[in-house]
Scaffold this motif. Structure first.
Motif: not given
Length: 140
Positions: A51-52, A62-63, A77-78, A80, A96, A114
């Motif tokens: 994903s990255r 991530l969260n 979450a998410s 950037p 989110m 998660n």
């Protein structure tokens, strides 16, 4: 601001100064309360997650559970890249950010969302619903 910084793949994180993130359209700055460190977080931090990219330095995560501008606890979450959730302040996308119910323990939510959501979504897809601890995640 202070954050857990990774300067190379598979390196130990360093508690260090980081650039302050900036909120943009449809986002809000929130203050970290508790963050989960899940398999996907470790995979992203190692530079191996699809994903990255493997651009360093990076703040992993991530969260998390955070406190929003109104003082409410929220799951978010998410964030950037390169600003992950293991930092004092997090960019939280509006789509989110979910309020926590009164009395929800932030550490348990950060640790459990998660893996719980992953199993709940799969069970829901297979059986049209989930039971037990995974099934109760979607109920209040």
């Amino acid at each position: 601001m202070k954050a857990a910084m990774l300067y190379a793949a598979d390196a130990d994180p360093v508690y260090d100064d980081a650039d302050e993130p900036a909120a943009g359209p449809d986002t809000q700055l929130v203050d970290l309360v508790a963050a989960g460190i899940h398999h996907v977080t470790r995979s992203v931090a190692s530079g191996r997650h699809y994903s990255r990219g493997a651009a360093f330095p990076v703040i992993p995560g991530l969260n998390a559970v955070a406190r929003d501008a109104g003082g409410r606890l929220v799951f978010t979450a998410s964030a950037p890249p390169p600003h992950g959730t293991l930092a004092e302040r997090i960019v939280s996308p509006d789509a989110m950010r979910f309020p926590l119910p009164a009395g929800a323990p932030p550490e348990a939510v950060a640790a459990g969302v998660n893996p719980g959501l992953a199993s709940w979504l799969r069970l829901r897809a297979l059986a049209g619903g989930a039971a037990g601890p995974a099934g109760s995640l979607g109920t209040g």
